[in-house]
Design an enzyme around this catalytic site. Structure first.
Site, PDB file in Angstrom:
ATOM      1  N   HIS A 163       7.686  17.509 -13.080  1.00 39.16           N
ATOM      2  CA  HIS A 163       8.374  16.541 -12.210  1.00 39.16           C
ATOM      3  C   HIS A 163       9.522  15.859 -12.964  1.00 39.16           C
ATOM      4  O   HIS A 163       9.961  14.777 -12.585  1.00 39.16           O
ATOM      5  CB  HIS A 163       7.420  15.477 -11.664  1.00 39.16           C
ATOM      6  CG  HIS A 163       6.143  16.035 -11.133  1.00 39.16           C
ATOM      7  ND1 HIS A 163       5.993  16.456  -9.846  1.00 39.16           N
ATOM      8  CD2 HIS A 163       4.939  16.274 -11.749  1.00 39.16           C
ATOM      9  CE1 HIS A 163       4.759  16.910  -9.655  1.00 39.16           C
ATOM     10  NE2 HIS A 163       4.108  16.825 -10.803  1.00 39.16           N
ATOM     11  N   SER A 186      35.965  17.089 -21.655  1.00 37.81           N
ATOM     12  CA  SER A 186      36.462  16.296 -20.532  1.00 37.81           C
ATOM     13  C   SER A 186      37.892  15.879 -20.822  1.00 37.81           C
ATOM     14  O   SER A 186      38.228  15.496 -21.943  1.00 37.81           O
ATOM     15  CB  SER A 186      35.588  15.052 -20.318  1.00 37.81           C
ATOM     16  OG  SER A 186      36.220  14.131 -19.442  1.00 37.81           O
TER      17      SER A 186
END
Length: 434
Positions: A109, A239
């Protein structure tokens, strides 16, 4: 000719001599005029072979040419993809073997769970890809040739050519199938081979796409955790605005293209569903796009994943730190068992640990500090009987179960044997141009 039709050696030799003599300009002009791609090339070929013009395309239909060629191309496409997939599995197997014993925090999870190892997690990826290897091999081997079946699949035109001799029609079908490199032909066809064949082909490629998407998503998540990263060149920019970033662009590219690959299986599903009776032409344009795109897309994501798998970077200290943050809570059951063996009461010990663990959790969640649960246990005189055992009770390798043994057994018994047919095609490292 070998079955008795009036075809001369001279006609055959003329056609053989002109196989690569293709006037594409003439073929384009013929197609513009005839609005039929196969007949455009029949006319163009006949222009190069005037002596054989009378027998070119004898008894055939355009789907005899197109569908049989497609099946050859599909088979050959699988033969191009399979060594690429094997190479990726091989690279990941080397990585799994190298890190088989390195403990790492497991996640269920996307929440911290029992420890695994870096190599064992990689084996989850490898197992999926091994299934894909088997699926691609099976899909390739299940392909049959359409063979010599005629305009609606009844072989009527060929039966007429051989004056009602069924055995010669069957022998022609067998000979052409064998010459094309297939062991079997479909016994029943319409004008085309069943379009369900295309579903089977694209389904295994879509499944491969799902595997690669999962693998590259895991790598992207691990990159965020700073545990494992894909290769990042010295001058690479992550970036345009944030110079510090190391975006996992290769893995993102794989996920992006894998999504496209997974959706392509919808095309043959729709096509097979709407084929009227012996055939309708709304399959053709669609198939020219989806079949080629599926193989091309699978090809490039395998090349990209090979590049990723050859340059994975592991950060052991980050992995160790994350284990230290979570392992104390996971070790509580071991601490309780050790206390009971030392004469303690389980219920009393459980309550002590509950209180101390909640205090430690508050430090982590509310103060942003490190997990100090073990320090609290060391400072509590109640746990004095096991203080000397704490280091061994917190050894990460004691929490990974049989993960290292599973890796070794899996690679030896399942993965390496599956790669044997491709050993000669493993090749060197791959560099991506962009």
């Amino acid at each position: 000719q070998s079955l008795g039709l009036a075809i001369t050696d001279e006609q055959i030799q003329e056609m053989e001599a002109n196989l690569d003599n293709i006037d594409f300009k003439m073929a384009a002009e013929e197609e513009k005029k005839l609005r039929h791609d196969v007949m455009a090339h029949v006319h163009t070929f006949a222009h190069c072979c005037p002596k054989a013009a009378a027998i070119i395309h004898l008894g055939a239909t355009s789907c005899y040419v197109g569908d049989n060629t497609d099946l050859i191309v599909l088979r050959d496409g699988f033969n191009l993809l399979l060594p690429k997939l094997a190479r990726v599995i091989s690279r990941l197997a080397d990585f799994a073997e190298k890190y088989a014993d390195m403990p790492a925090l497991g996640f269920t999870h996307y929440q911290p769970a029992q420890l695994t190892t870096v190599g064992k997690r990689c084996c989850l990826w490898i197992q999926d890809l091994c299934m894909d290897l088997q699926n691609l091999e099976r899909a390739r081997d299940d392909l049959r040739f359409r063979g010599v079946k005629g305009t609606t699949g009844t072989q009527a035109s060929f039966l007429q050519l051989f004056e009602g001799d069924h055995s010669k029609v069957e022998e022609l079908d067998r000979l052409v199938t064998a010459k094309a490199g297939f062991k079997r032909a479909y016994m029943v066809t319409g004008q085309t081979y069943s379009r369900k064949v295309d579903i089977g082909v694209l389904a295994v490629l879509a499944s491969l796409g799902a595997s690669i998407h999962k693998i590259c998503t895991d790598i992207r998540l691990l990159a965020n955790l700073k545990e494992i990263e894909e290769p990042f060149e010295k001058d690479q920019i992550g970036s345009s605005a944030m110079p510090y970033k190391r975006n996992p662009m290769r893995s993102e590219r794989c996920c992006s293209l894998a999504r496209h690959l997974m959706t392509l299986v919808m095309d043959p599903l729709q096509t097979a569903a709407v084929q009227w009776f012996e055939r309708t032409l709304d399959d053709s344009a669609n198939r020219r796009v989806c079949l080629a795109e599926a193989f091309l897309t699978a090809d490039i994501i395998l090349s990209t994943l090979q590049n990723i798998s050859e340059g994975l970077v592991v950060y052991p200290k980050v992995i160790e730190r994350r284990i230290r943050q979570e392992l104390p809570f996971m070790a509580t059951e071991n601490i309780i068992m050790a206390m009971v063996k030392s004469g303690g009461n389980r219920q009393d010990c459980h309550e002590k640990i509950r209180v101390l663990s909640q205090q430690a959790a508050a430090v982590v969640k509310q103060e942003g500090g490190d997990n100090d649960f073990i320090a609290r246990v060391r400072d509590d005189l109640y746990f004095r009987p096991i203080h000397k055992q704490l280091d061994s009770l917190l050894d990460p390798s004691s929490f990974t179960g049989r993960a290292p043994q599973q890796v070794a057994k899996f690679l030896k018994e399942e993965v390496r044997p599956a790669l044997i047919p491709y050993q000669s095609k493993m090749g060197g490292k791959i560099e991506l141009a962009l």
